[in-house]
Design an enzyme around this catalytic site. Structure first.
Site, PDB file in Angstrom:
ATOM      1  N   LEU A  75      44.558  41.379  39.822  1.00 13.52           N
ATOM      2  CA  LEU A  75      45.653  41.290  38.861  1.00 13.52           C
ATOM      3  C   LEU A  75      46.360  42.635  38.835  1.00 13.52           C
ATOM      4  O   LEU A  75      45.940  43.574  38.143  1.00 13.52           O
ATOM      5  CB  LEU A  75      45.125  40.913  37.478  1.00 13.52           C
ATOM      6  CG  LEU A  75      44.332  39.599  37.382  1.00 13.52           C
ATOM      7  CD1 LEU A  75      44.032  39.263  35.929  1.00 13.52           C
ATOM      8  CD2 LEU A  75      45.091  38.447  38.035  1.00 13.52           C
ATOM      9  N   ASP A  76      47.446  42.729  39.574  1.00 18.43           N
ATOM     10  CA  ASP A  76      48.165  43.987  39.748  1.00 18.43           C
ATOM     11  C   ASP A  76      48.871  44.407  38.456  1.00 18.43           C
ATOM     12  O   ASP A  76      49.551  43.592  37.820  1.00 18.43           O
ATOM     13  CB  ASP A  76      49.202  43.832  40.880  1.00 18.43           C
ATOM     14  CG  ASP A  76      50.052  45.061  41.064  1.00 18.43           C
ATOM     15  OD1 ASP A  76      49.504  46.097  41.468  1.00 18.43           O
ATOM     16  OD2 ASP A  76      51.263  44.987  40.775  1.00 18.43           O
TER      17      ASP A  76
END
Length: 583
Positions: free
Chosen positions: A236-237
């Site tokens: 999850l950037d």
């Protein structure tokens, strides 16, 4: 629909949605979420607190096109290389964004559903996923200003008309935490007049508005696509910035944590062997909150490790590294850490806040600049530019010491850094350029105008093969790191959740003890962090007298448990009583 008729999965999903969207019909929204995910409401929950990993798990971090061969899709080239050269050394491949993009080497996504044609196609990704675990990026905080969604937003049509976060430039945004120096808001002309959209990172990366459930539904459909293509690990950037509220810091907000819990709920019900990793480059104590109550990230990045480890190796003092390690809570079952020393991004400096003094940080920065590094900045709440990350290849970062500059110990220092990363509690992740000892790519920086390009070199396979077959440092690094990874994968004491205890052996030695989950294997990892020989007394380790103790790195057997051991500059030992069964 009456609540009594809801499945357990639906009830849990609705509970998350009620926190995120308290004013909406969450029962109906839950049905839409399940439909977007193609998920049966009666799907059974996976076993809680399961470790979906073991000591054999080592990840390779790479761009889809880090390796190129003539007349071949880079994804195919990459697959061939890792399968033929690394099948005994790694178990997983983190494919950095491989979609059509407009900037930031993939992190400004134009189309989440398509593989960049210059890299290959979905078949290449799926084929790789048959041989290795594949981690894909969920770049869901923002997308490209050249995406169809943003074009639709400007035109006022769907999908996209309400997908982006707007803010009043006159509202109080002074508390917003920024990772960059660019203005937060971008003025945009739309069919509905002039608007100001929120851009956490750059004006080409416009933040999505999760206050609109349609955005969540679109993202769920994209995640389902990735699962169908074989992706099981999800990064999850920049997720800490997901939810925005003017007048607040707009980072780490409760709604952000709730969305992560919702995504995990959906993903692990679709595929129980899936793993969520949060990428939150923030101070250590904030980073730890993304474990939640064992219901958010399975893994969190150990962001404090790279700057503290590099600082120790260039100063010869492991005190701060040791203090940080002692402060880290053991990860509960079903969670662990992702350990890395280098990545496609720079060496983050925010995770050193409260750990290094201003003077020590300045010394580290100046040392890295001396070795060819660049410094990227962010804007503080006071409006001051402050160093945010160091941009440098790990090979160059290990060129020398803060006091003496470049020296003859570059490889030993580099190898020691890998040895620490592979031995610590958690799953190690090796950046592809740390696998080869790639140098600073200053030409790429000049071409792109971006400091991060210094560590995003692209290897042509003819050139790389030549380097790996010649007596170069690239060959030495590749063979040494590959061998080290094989050794690590055979040690139960290196299970990501095996016991870890920090040892106190002075500032020049960094040491810790690992013990396998079944308590049969003990392993002492001891590192000389200096450019001078250091010794220690074996009796201080309380080695079990009836066991044979051997260093897995050098194959040295320590028969006299009362003698002194000497470590040459930057040498380390993995001293274990379980070598015979694991070689």
């Amino acid at each position: 629909m009456e609540n009594a008729s809801l499945s357990f999965l639906e009830q849990r999903l609705i509970a998350h949605l009620q926190v995120i969207y308290p004013n909406l019909d969450t029962i109906n929204l839950a049905q839409r979420c399940l439909a977007a995910f193609h998920l049966d409401p009666k799907t059974e929950s996976p076993p809680p607190n399961s470790n979906i990993w073991d000591q054999s798990d080592i990840m390779l971090i790479t761009y889809a096109d880090s390796l190129r061969d003539q007349d071949e899709a880079p994804l195919e080239t990459l697959h061939k290389f890792v399968k033929s050269k690394l099948s005994e050394s790694i178990s997983a491949v983190h494919l950095l964004p491989f979609f059509p993009y407009s900037s930031d080497d993939g992190f400004s996504v134009m189309d989440y559903t398509t593989v960049n044609p210059s890299c290959g196609n979905w078949d290449h990704v799926s084929n790789l996923a048959q041989d290795f675990k594949v981690m894909g990026d969920l770049v869901i905080n923002h997308c490209s200003s050249r995406s169809l969604w943003f074009e639709n937003y400007k035109a006022g049509v769907h999908p996209g008309a309400n997908f982006f976060y707007e803010a009043d430039p006159n509202s109080d945004l002074s508390a917003v935490v920024r990772p960059r120096t660019s203005p937060l808001l971008r003025e945009v002309q739309t069919a509905n007049g002039e608007k100001h959209v929120w851009c956490t990172f750059s004006h080409d990366q416009v933040d999505l508005n999760f206050e609109q459930p349609e955005v969540l539904l679109e993202i769920l459909g994209i995640i389902r696509l990735y699962l169908e293509k074989g992706i099981r690990w999800f990064r999850l950037d920049a997720v800490a910035f997901l939810w925005k509220v003017p007048g607040t810091s707009s980072i780490n907000l409760p709604q952000t944590h709730e969305i992560i819990r919702l995504l995990r709920l959906m993903i692990e019900h679709y595929a129980p062997d899936s793993v969520i990793i949060t990428e939150t480059n923030i101070p250590n104590q904030e980073n730890l909150t993304y474990f939640g109550n064992g219901n958010e990230a399975h893994l969190i990045y150990n962001f404090s490790l790279p700057p503290l480890l590099i600082n120790s190796l260039v100063t010869g003092n492991s005190s701060h590294l040791k203090q940080w390690l002692m402060s880290m809570p053991p990860a509960q079952q079903g969670t662990t850490y992702l350990n890395f020393v280098a990545s496609h991004d720079g060496i983050g400096l925010r995770p050193t806040e409260g750990l290094l003094s201003e003077w020590e940080l300045e010394t580290l920065i100046n040392t890295m600049k001396r070795f060819g590094g660049k410094i990227s900045s962010r804007t503080t709440l006071e409006g001051v530019a402050k160093p945010y990350e160091i941009n440098i290849s790990l090979w160059n970062a290990m060129a020398g010491t803060a006091h003496q500059g470049p020296d003859q110990w570059q490889f030993a220092r580099f190898f020691s850094a890998a040895g620490v990363m592979m031995a610590l509690e958690g799953v190690p992740a090796i950046y592809i350029h740390s696998l080869f000892g790639t140098e600073n790519d200053l030409e790429r920086v000049d071409n792109t105008g971006h400091y991060r390009s210094i560590n995003r070199h692209i290897w042509e396979m003819d050139e790389l093969n030549h380097e790996l077959e010649s007596p170069t440092h690239h060959k030495k690094v590749f063979e040494s790191i590959s061998k080290l990874a094989k050794i690590r994968r055979a040690q139960p004491a290196f299970h990501p959740n095996a016991t870890q205890y920090t040892l106190h052996m002075g500032e020049h030695l960094f040491a810790f003890w690992r013990q396998s989950l079944d308590r049969k294997q003990s392993l002492f990892a001891i590192y000389n962090m200096t450019d001078q020989p250091q010794d220690f007394n074996l009796f201080e380790l309380n080695l079990i007298a009836t066991d044979e103790w051997v260093d897995l790195i050098s194959d040295t057997v320590y028969e006299d448990h009362l003698s002194k051991a000497v470590l040459m500059p930057y040498q380390f030992v993995w001293l274990t009583n379980r070598s015979g069964a694991n070689r």
